[in-house]
Design a protein around this motif. Structure first.
Motif, PDB file in Angstrom:
ATOM      1  N   UNK A  14       0.916  -1.187   0.006  1.00  9.31           N
ATOM      2  CA  UNK A  14       0.015  -0.099  -0.043  1.00  9.31           C
ATOM      3  C   UNK A  14       0.618   1.207  -0.135  1.00  9.31           C
ATOM      4  N   UNK A  15       0.760   2.173  -0.822  1.00  9.13           N
ATOM      5  CA  UNK A  15       1.268   3.556  -0.887  1.00  9.13           C
ATOM      6  C   UNK A  15       1.192   4.190   0.286  1.00  9.13           C
ATOM      7  N   UNK A  16      -0.165   4.059   0.778  1.00 16.31           N
ATOM      8  CA  UNK A  16      -0.657   4.827   1.951  1.00 16.31           C
ATOM      9  C   UNK A  16       0.154   4.358   3.108  1.00 16.31           C
ATOM     10  N   UNK A  17       0.606   3.275   3.460  1.00 18.92           N
ATOM     11  CA  UNK A  17       1.388   3.074   4.345  1.00 18.92           C
ATOM     12  C   UNK A  17       2.914   3.189   4.014  1.00 18.92           C
ATOM     13  N   UNK A  18       3.176   3.340   3.102  1.00 19.73           N
ATOM     14  CA  UNK A  18       4.599   3.771   2.560  1.00 19.73           C
ATOM     15  C   UNK A  18       4.712   5.193   2.964  1.00 19.73           C
ATOM     16  N   UNK A  19       3.731   6.199   2.730  1.00 16.51           N
ATOM     17  CA  UNK A  19       3.790   7.571   3.094  1.00 16.51           C
ATOM     18  C   UNK A  19       3.811   7.508   4.781  1.00 16.51           C
ATOM     19  N   UNK A  20       3.128   6.831   5.302  1.00 18.73           N
ATOM     20  CA  UNK A  20       3.185   6.813   6.697  1.00 18.73           C
ATOM     21  C   UNK A  20       4.377   6.428   7.280  1.00 18.73           C
ATOM     22  N   UNK A  21       4.941   5.587   6.518  1.00 15.66           N
ATOM     23  CA  UNK A  21       6.312   5.056   6.960  1.00 15.66           C
ATOM     24  C   UNK A  21       7.439   6.171   6.894  1.00 15.66           C
ATOM     25  N   UNK A  22       7.205   6.875   6.027  1.00 19.09           N
ATOM     26  CA  UNK A  22       8.236   7.950   5.736  1.00 19.09           C
ATOM     27  C   UNK A  22       7.938   9.157   6.654  1.00 19.09           C
ATOM     28  N   UNK A  23       6.708   9.312   7.058  1.00 16.86           N
ATOM     29  CA  UNK A  23       6.414  10.213   8.125  1.00 16.86           C
ATOM     30  C   UNK A  23       7.053   9.704   9.518  1.00 16.86           C
ATOM     31  N   UNK A  24       6.777   8.744   9.778  1.00 14.86           N
ATOM     32  CA  UNK A  24       7.276   7.861  10.960  1.00 14.86           C
ATOM     33  C   UNK A  24       8.775   7.992  11.095  1.00 14.86           C
ATOM     34  N   UNK A  25       9.354   7.957  10.042  1.00 16.51           N
ATOM     35  CA  UNK A  25      10.975   8.012   9.954  1.00 16.51           C
ATOM     36  C   UNK A  25      11.289   9.225  10.213  1.00 16.51           C
ATOM     37  N   UNK A  26      10.570  10.275   9.624  1.00 15.37           N
ATOM     38  CA  UNK A  26      10.796  11.801   9.919  1.00 15.37           C
ATOM     39  C   UNK A  26      10.830  12.282  11.422  1.00 15.37           C
ATOM     40  N   UNK A  27       9.689  11.417  12.080  1.00 15.05           N
ATOM     41  CA  UNK A  27       9.778  11.807  13.506  1.00 15.05           C
ATOM     42  C   UNK A  27      10.711  11.097  14.272  1.00 15.05           C
TER      43      UNK A  27
END
Length: 784
Positions: free
Chosen positions: A203-216
């Motif tokens: 899912x590209x949605x979870x991939x985007x959330x993954x990048x945001x979690x990495x940013x945090x």
């Protein structure tokens, strides 16, 4: 008209599906309740420090974070990003907004604003004290989500319960431990969960959330480099083992692109996200995965013959691009004396690097390698369950389980280099142990269940356990239905025969899987429960006794059971705050810089940030020099007070005399006239009568042991367990102004410079010779 088969099987299948959905719903409710209780457990087990002492900030770094959070909540985020702190690293100062990881302070500041907007009057200090316990509950829930993606909800619940209590994580997340790791471990585990979730779903949605979690995670802790190296290693492993898929591409490519862009927005990281060697592995794997993706795409649209030609071309171009990128990276790296790696990263790759080249890193106790007992102390029985969890991950081996295996292998290595990184090992150990315990309980309870009387012979229960619906035997069908059953076509008869023949298969499979006797299964379950009980007892003890005592307030028990409280640190900082001028500068070893700035509100020369090795070496050289030379150094830095921590009276081992050799090594690394052998007698560090004259005459020795003989008449040091070598001496350039109740903190004031006679006077030969000697001595002193 409905067929007789549907008339027979329809109600049974509907009832089975309904019971299964009801069981799943009920299990979901139970799992949610258990997760809530695990969160409560993770929060409450970390409150011993507040219950036993008071709501107080612990350690050294948390005081700086608390001070920054106070500034943020008072002045706003814009002033925070542009804050130049002139009370630290005098006379250099420090740009706070560009040198800190802001995740912790922004999180606590946001919580404080939200809570106060709800008319709940909590102070900033209270929010800081309880931030770590709150996020430990979040980390437990993140561990549940991650483990659930790997091995199911049972293993997830077990891993969450283990992580809620593991002592290694408790040591950095008790109430009052307001450090970056408090929120970073949650961000670490949650980032890994979103990566696995994306890998499983594509899912590209979870991939985007993954990048945001990495940013945090990047905002929270410098350990984010572990993520940006571990995930590329797993992607490369999947490619090499032939497990490439579009899901793998979706899980990785957005993380590198979007994650790197977001990471560069954090001021403390900035262009390091693309210029330092810690990030280069992700870029190389990014190129490799695109080459592989292109090869798979070409394979789908070309004939086999043309595919060979195209692959040769793609691989050639890909290798050329990789070689060009590697050449550019080598050129960039070669310009750096550390080859683009930070000192701590080089220490992880070469454990002897810090002790050889960067003594300031090697001097930190958290950067020392752990001992074997520390593993048992910090993860306890999990050390024995992890191998079983690794074996369980191979049955079967999936993309997600291979990631967990890689996670535990790398974290074990890093924890063996630095004791601080036991914190990274703890979640991995809990996840693997949760998988091992869940699989073991699953096998053992299934063995018991199908061997109990009345259960083993019931085929309907056996079939339900395997997810199959119950099939009614032909003898149980009424005669009216038997008559109607003769009418259907041959197709229906064949289906019925297939259903009847398939019915006993699940029970036979279950019986074939049962290899453990009933008695052995019961005993094994009891032993596992006992093992869990030992783990719980150890974790509660570690939380209550080992990791809840704040370093700012010390306690000890007397022989009669009485409790003695040593509050000398706060006593000394309070004295500085009330008896010195606001602009006075205080010199001490860097360990106490954060506390002096936060609690005494006084300017310090160095603190725990340790960003300027030369400035720290200057303080270390002053402490290692004779009294007069030390006075000259401190006077040139506009220092008015010197703070020394001394534990010889009460037996406090973490005092400055025990840290003194690090001051010598760090000072000698910059100023060659400070030599470590001058302070050692036959290679031994001594403070007794056999100590060297250089040791007995240095400033640290004099400030620590001044008037010490008055305490017991003998001058017996309880930490070093010996009588000091030089008992009676006077200070000529420093005067004692304050010593705490238990002599743990001593504060000295620099005496003013003697008045000089102005005007021209006729100098005699003797005076000229004395002045020439002073000139020679002055040339040797690097601060003239």
């Amino acid at each position: 008209m409905a067929s007789p088969e549907s008339a027979v099987n329809g109600p049974t299948m509907t009832a089975g599906a309904a019971s299964k959905s009801l069981r799943n719903a009920f299990g979901g409710v139970i799992a949610f309740i258990i997760l809530v209780l695990i969160g409560v457990l993770a929060f409450s087990i970390r409150l011993f420090s507040v219950i036993k002492y008071e709501s107080v900030i612990h350690e050294f770094d948390p005081y700086f974070n608390y001070r920054v959070t106070q500034f943020l909540s008072k002045n706003g985020i814009y002033d925070f990003w542009n804050w130049f702190d002139d009370r630290t690293w005098y006379p250099l100062g420090r740009v706070i907004g560009g040198t800190v990881y802001p995740g912790l302070t922004l999180t606590a500041g946001t919580i404080w604003k939200v809570v106060n907007s709800l008319n709940i009057p909590l102070s900033v200090e209270t929010v800081c004290v309880f931030t770590a316990p709150i996020f430990s509950a979040f980390a437990s829930w993140a561990a549940y989500l991650l483990t659930k993606e790997v091995k199911g909800p049972g293993a997830g619940l077990t891993a969450a319960a283990l992580l809620a209590m593991v002592p290694s994580y408790i040591s950095r997340s008790v109430a009052g431990s307001y450090d970056n790791e408090a929120v970073a471990i949650f961000a670490l585990v949650f980032t890994f969960y979103l990566y696995i979730k994306t890998l499983n779903t594509g899912s590209l949605f979870y991939a985007t959330l993954n990048a945001l979690a990495y940013f945090y995670m990047v905002c929270s802790w410098g350990g984010y480099t572990f993520i940006i190296n571990l995930i590329p290693m797993h992607v490369l492993l999947c490619i090499v083992t032939g497990r490439y898929s579009s899901r793998l591409y979706i899980a990785y490519a957005p993380l590198v692109v979007l994650g790197t862009l977001l990471a560069s927005l954090v001021p403390v990281v900035g262009f390091n996200a693309v210029l330092t060697s810690e990030h280069f592995a992700s870029f190389l794997v990014f190129i490799i995965i695109h080459v592989v993706a292109l090869a798979y795409y070409i394979k789908g649209i070309l004939s086999p013959k043309m595919f060979k030609v195209a692959v040769t071309l793609v691989v050639s171009v890909g290798l050329a691009v990789c070689c060009a990128v590697i050449a550019i990276l080598i050129a960039v790296v070669a310009s750096s004396p550390t080859k683009g790696w930070s000192g701590r990263s080089l220490t992880l790759l070469d454990p002897t690097y810090a002790s050889k080249y960067i003594p300031i890193i090697a001097s930190v106790s958290e950067h020392q390698p752990p001992t074997w007992p520390s593993y048992f102390m910090d993860i306890n029985v999990l050390a024995f369950l992890v191998p079983a969890g690794i074996i369980a991950c191979f049955m079967p081996l999936t993309d997600s389980s291979s990631f967990v295996i890689l996670y535990i292998v790398t974290s074990v290595y890093f924890s063996g280099v630095m004791v601080r990184l036991m914190l990274v090992l703890a979640p991995a150990a809990c996840i693997l142990s949760g998988i091992a315990l869940s699989e073991a309980f699953n096998v053992l309870t299934r063995s018991i269940k199908f061997q109990l009387p009345g259960i083993a012979g019931n085929p309907s229960i056996a079939s339900e356990e395997n997810g199959s619906s119950t099939v009614v035997a032909p003898n149980d069908i009424p005669k009216t239905e038997e008559a109607a059953k003769e009418k259907p076509a041959k197709k229906n008869r064949k289906k019925e025969k297939e259903n009847v023949e398939k019915k006993p298969t699940p029970s036979k499979t279950e019986k074939r899987l049962l290899v453990l006797p009933l008695e052995a299964s019961v005993i094994a379950v009891l032993l596992l429960v006992l093992l869990g009980a030992f783990y719980v007892v150890h974790c509660v003890w570690a939380a209550a006794e080992a990791y809840s005592a704040p370093s700012i307030v010390l306690t000890s028990h007397s022989n009669d059971g009485g409790l003695h409280v040593f509050d000398d640190f706060r006593e000394a900082y309070s004295w500085l705050s009330h008896n010195t001028d606001v602009d006075d500068k205080v010199a001490s070893w860097w360990d106490y810089g954060y506390q002096t700035t936060a609690m005494a509100n006084r300017t310090v020369l160095v603190d725990n940030n340790t960003w300027n090795n030369t400035h720290i070496a200057t303080v270390g050289t002053a402490m290692s020099s004779p009294e007069k030379q030390a006075w000259e150094i401190f006077h040139s830095l506009d220092v008015k007070y010197v703070l020394v921590v001394f534990g010889g009276v009460v037996g406090y081992p973490s005092d400055d005399i025990n840290k003194f050799l690090w001051m010598v090594r760090i000072g000698g690394g910059v100023f060659p006239h400070i030599k470590e052998p001058d302070y050692l007698r036959d290679g031994q560090y001594r403070i007794d009568a056999q100590a060297t004259p250089t040791m007995l005459n240095c400033l640290m020795y004099k400030l620590s042991y001044f008037r010490f003989v008055e305490t017991d008449g003998k001058g017996f040091d309880r930490v070093r367990r010996t009588e000091i070598g030089k008992k009676h001496f006077k200070l000529t350039h420093f005067e004692e102004v304050f010593t705490t109740h238990h002599w743990m903190v001593r504060i000295y004031k620099l005496k003013p410079q003697r008045n000089r006679i102005r005007g021209k006077t006729k100098k005699s030969k003797s005076s000229r010779s004395v002045s020439s000697k002073r000139d020679v001595r002055g040339k040797r002193n690097p601060w003239h």
